[in-house]
Scaffold this active site. Structure first.
Site, PDB file in Angstrom:
ATOM      1  N   TYR A   7     -23.580 -23.658  52.953  1.00 17.72           N
ATOM      2  CA  TYR A   7     -24.134 -23.397  51.616  1.00 17.72           C
ATOM      3  C   TYR A   7     -25.623 -23.046  51.701  1.00 17.72           C
ATOM      4  O   TYR A   7     -26.080 -22.069  51.093  1.00 17.72           O
ATOM      5  CB  TYR A   7     -23.915 -24.634  50.732  1.00 17.72           C
ATOM      6  CG  TYR A   7     -24.687 -24.613  49.441  1.00 17.72           C
ATOM      7  CD1 TYR A   7     -24.275 -23.825  48.369  1.00 17.72           C
ATOM      8  CD2 TYR A   7     -25.849 -25.381  49.279  1.00 17.72           C
ATOM      9  CE1 TYR A   7     -24.994 -23.801  47.190  1.00 17.72           C
ATOM     10  CE2 TYR A   7     -26.565 -25.366  48.101  1.00 17.72           C
ATOM     11  CZ  TYR A   7     -26.140 -24.572  47.060  1.00 17.72           C
ATOM     12  OH  TYR A   7     -26.862 -24.542  45.893  1.00 17.72           O
ATOM     13  N   ARG A  41     -24.220 -40.622  54.128  1.00 15.03           N
ATOM     14  CA  ARG A  41     -23.429 -39.390  54.259  1.00 15.03           C
ATOM     15  C   ARG A  41     -23.891 -38.608  55.483  1.00 15.03           C
ATOM     16  O   ARG A  41     -25.104 -38.515  55.714  1.00 15.03           O
ATOM     17  CB  ARG A  41     -23.692 -38.498  53.038  1.00 15.03           C
ATOM     18  CG  ARG A  41     -22.967 -38.905  51.801  1.00 15.03           C
ATOM     19  CD  ARG A  41     -23.435 -37.948  50.718  1.00 15.03           C
ATOM     20  NE  ARG A  41     -22.758 -38.140  49.470  1.00 15.03           N
ATOM     21  CZ  ARG A  41     -23.106 -37.511  48.350  1.00 15.03           C
ATOM     22  NH1 ARG A  41     -24.127 -36.663  48.346  1.00 15.03           N
ATOM     23  NH2 ARG A  41     -22.445 -37.728  47.248  1.00 15.03           N
ATOM     24  N   ASP A  92     -19.078 -14.853  34.305  1.00 14.31           N
ATOM     25  CA  ASP A  92     -18.757 -16.155  34.903  1.00 14.31           C
ATOM     26  C   ASP A  92     -17.276 -16.147  35.257  1.00 14.31           C
ATOM     27  O   ASP A  92     -16.462 -15.600  34.515  1.00 14.31           O
ATOM     28  CB  ASP A  92     -19.065 -17.263  33.884  1.00 14.31           C
ATOM     29  CG  ASP A  92     -19.169 -18.635  34.511  1.00 14.31           C
ATOM     30  OD1 ASP A  92     -20.250 -19.257  34.403  1.00 14.31           O
ATOM     31  OD2 ASP A  92     -18.179 -19.105  35.121  1.00 14.31           O
TER      32      ASP A  92
HETATM   33  C1  UD2 Z   1     -28.437 -31.657  46.670  1.00 23.17           C
HETATM   34  C2  UD2 Z   1     -27.622 -30.672  45.851  1.00 23.17           C
HETATM   35  C3  UD2 Z   1     -26.769 -29.811  46.752  1.00 23.17           C
HETATM   36  C4  UD2 Z   1     -27.612 -29.165  47.835  1.00 23.17           C
HETATM   37  C5  UD2 Z   1     -28.364 -30.256  48.584  1.00 23.17           C
HETATM   38  C6  UD2 Z   1     -29.270 -29.643  49.616  1.00 23.17           C
HETATM   39  C7  UD2 Z   1     -27.132 -31.715  43.724  1.00 23.17           C
HETATM   40  C8  UD2 Z   1     -26.098 -32.369  42.869  1.00 23.17           C
HETATM   41  N1  UD2 Z   1     -26.726 -31.378  44.959  1.00 23.17           N
HETATM   42  O1  UD2 Z   1     -27.586 -32.587  47.318  1.00 23.17           O
HETATM   43  O2  UD2 Z   1     -26.145 -28.792  45.971  1.00 23.17           O
HETATM   44  O3  UD2 Z   1     -28.511 -28.250  47.254  1.00 23.17           O
HETATM   45  O4  UD2 Z   1     -29.182 -31.017  47.679  1.00 23.17           O
HETATM   46  O5  UD2 Z   1     -29.895 -30.591  50.375  1.00 23.17           O
HETATM   47  O6  UD2 Z   1     -28.246 -31.460  43.304  1.00 23.17           O
HETATM   48  N2  UD2 Z   1     -25.884 -40.718  46.667  1.00 23.17           N
HETATM   49  C9  UD2 Z   1     -25.556 -42.060  46.570  1.00 23.17           C
HETATM   50  N3  UD2 Z   1     -24.499 -42.386  45.783  1.00 23.17           N
HETATM   51  C10 UD2 Z   1     -23.731 -41.463  45.115  1.00 23.17           C
HETATM   52  C11 UD2 Z   1     -24.080 -40.102  45.223  1.00 23.17           C
HETATM   53  C12 UD2 Z   1     -25.167 -39.772  46.018  1.00 23.17           C
HETATM   54  O7  UD2 Z   1     -26.198 -42.922  47.179  1.00 23.17           O
HETATM   55  O8  UD2 Z   1     -22.789 -41.856  44.419  1.00 23.17           O
HETATM   56  C13 UD2 Z   1     -27.070 -40.357  47.458  1.00 23.17           C
HETATM   57  C14 UD2 Z   1     -26.799 -39.252  48.467  1.00 23.17           C
HETATM   58  O9  UD2 Z   1     -26.355 -39.794  49.690  1.00 23.17           O
HETATM   59  C15 UD2 Z   1     -28.183 -38.621  48.576  1.00 23.17           C
HETATM   60  C16 UD2 Z   1     -28.779 -38.786  47.182  1.00 23.17           C
HETATM   61  O10 UD2 Z   1     -28.025 -39.821  46.563  1.00 23.17           O
HETATM   62  O11 UD2 Z   1     -28.979 -39.317  49.504  1.00 23.17           O
HETATM   63  C17 UD2 Z   1     -28.678 -37.534  46.321  1.00 23.17           C
HETATM   64  O12 UD2 Z   1     -27.330 -37.083  46.376  1.00 23.17           O
HETATM   65  P1  UD2 Z   1     -26.786 -35.855  45.480  1.00 23.17           P
HETATM   66  O13 UD2 Z   1     -25.341 -35.692  45.818  1.00 23.17           O
HETATM   67  O14 UD2 Z   1     -27.140 -36.062  44.070  1.00 23.17           O
HETATM   68  O15 UD2 Z   1     -27.639 -34.619  45.952  1.00 23.17           O
HETATM   69  P2  UD2 Z   1     -28.036 -34.093  47.435  1.00 23.17           P
HETATM   70  O16 UD2 Z   1     -29.500 -34.256  47.526  1.00 23.17           O
HETATM   71  O17 UD2 Z   1     -27.174 -34.678  48.477  1.00 23.17           O
END
Ligand code: UD2
Length: 300
Positions: free
Chosen positions: A140, A267, A33
């Protein structure tokens, strides 16, 4: 599983640290790591911790001493992958390739590659099956897919016993809410506990398939035990979708703090619906915990 020499790249990270805990008592674990995003700075006494890079000669040396390689180390920040695509490429593609090339002529039991649901991009059909087209939306997603393609090619060309896992949205108590790339669950918990409104990007009706890190470890275990998985790819999700509004309600209910939601612009590039088809994993006996409430309670 007993008396195996297991190399866990990214063994200080969210997934790798739980895998270490699962196997260290009966096996010889080595962690490689770079300590860039470590959730753990200590490891059990009999675990061999090497701070180093998956792209270097050290990685080659460690692969040569392993029976099993579980490759979880990666650049995992989607934003960073846009800002520093070459760095993302070097870590996720070159790093993976270095490990595969080192493994090629060895007699490994298994090489488990951690891919990502990000390889799919915006799903055109849900639940997302492993055969769904792969059109990533970020560097990514591309780098994880490239690593997976290399790994599976090494399986076909050199009989390397590769298995790939595509995790959906993993949650665990070891996700640091202060990290910009940490998931929505840990952010919501952190906010609500400190009496701040959770932020929801978009209308909150977008869905995700949230899977506990314990289920990820269970799936790895089933893969390690099976001899019918070589060359295959497995979604790691629960098969159920939770919308973000419901998630915020649940977090507030469990913490006992009702707050106004702070709605913000969606986002850019945010996927709307995401849920895994897990029929392939189920055939191995995979039974993920469908009770998100229980998982959240553990975190809280
Ligand atoms: C996930 C993975 C990322 C990548 C991606 C691929 C995680 C943490 N991230 O991103 O690495 O694999 O999938 O598509 O697993 N949201 C809110 N408020 C917040 C934070 C997030 O509304 O404070 C929403 C965000 O806009 C999204 C959802 O919650 O619609 C999930 O967000 P996330 O950041 O946990 O994970 P994601 O799916 O964007």
């Amino acid at each position: 599983m007993k008396n195996k020499r297991i190399l866990i790249t990214g063994g200080l990270g969210q997934v790798g640290s739980y895998l270490t805990e699962r196997y260290y008592e009966n096996n010889e674990i080595t962690i490689l790591d770079n300590a860039s995003s470590s959730y753990r700075d200590t490891v059990p006494e009999n675990v061999n911790l090497v701070i180093g890079d998956i792209q270097g000669p050290e990685a080659v040396r460690l692969v040569n001493q392993a029976d099993i390689v579980i490759h979880t180390a990666a650049q995992i920040d989607v934003n960073k992958s846009f800002n520093q695509p070459s760095f993302d490429c070097d870590t996720n593609i070159q790093g993976t390739l270095n490990l595969l090339a080192a493994s090629k002529d060895l007699n490994l039991d298994k090489f488990i590659y951690f891919s990502s649901a990000a390889v799919y991009g915006d799903p055109i059909k849900i639940p997302v099956h492993e055969s769904h087209p792969t059109e990533p939306l970020s560097p990514y997603g591309v780098s994880k897919l490239a690593g997976e393609k290399y790994a599976l090619m090494y399986q076909r060309a050199f009989d390397l016993p590769v298995v790939a896992i595509r995790p959906f949205n993993i949650y665990s108590p070891r996700q640091n809410p202060l990290n910009p790339y940490s998931g929505v669950i840990s952010k919501f918990i952190e906010h609500v506990k400190s009496n701040q409104s959770p932020t929801i990007f978009g209308d909150g009706k977008q869905t995700r398939d949230f899977i506990s890190v314990h289920d990820i470890v269970n799936l790895v275990n089933l893969i390690l035990k099976s001899n019918k998985v070589i060359g295959k790819v497995f979604n790691a999700g629960t098969g159920t979708q939770t919308n973000i509004n419901t998630l915020s309600d649940l977090v507030m209910e469990l913490i006992g703090n009702e707050l106004e939601i702070n709605y913000q612009e969606a986002r850019p590039g945010d996927i709307y619906h995401s849920v895994a088809d897990i029929s392939a994993a189920k055939k191995l006996g995979f039974k993920p915990d469908l009770n998100l409430k229980r998982g959240l309670t553990e975190l809280i």
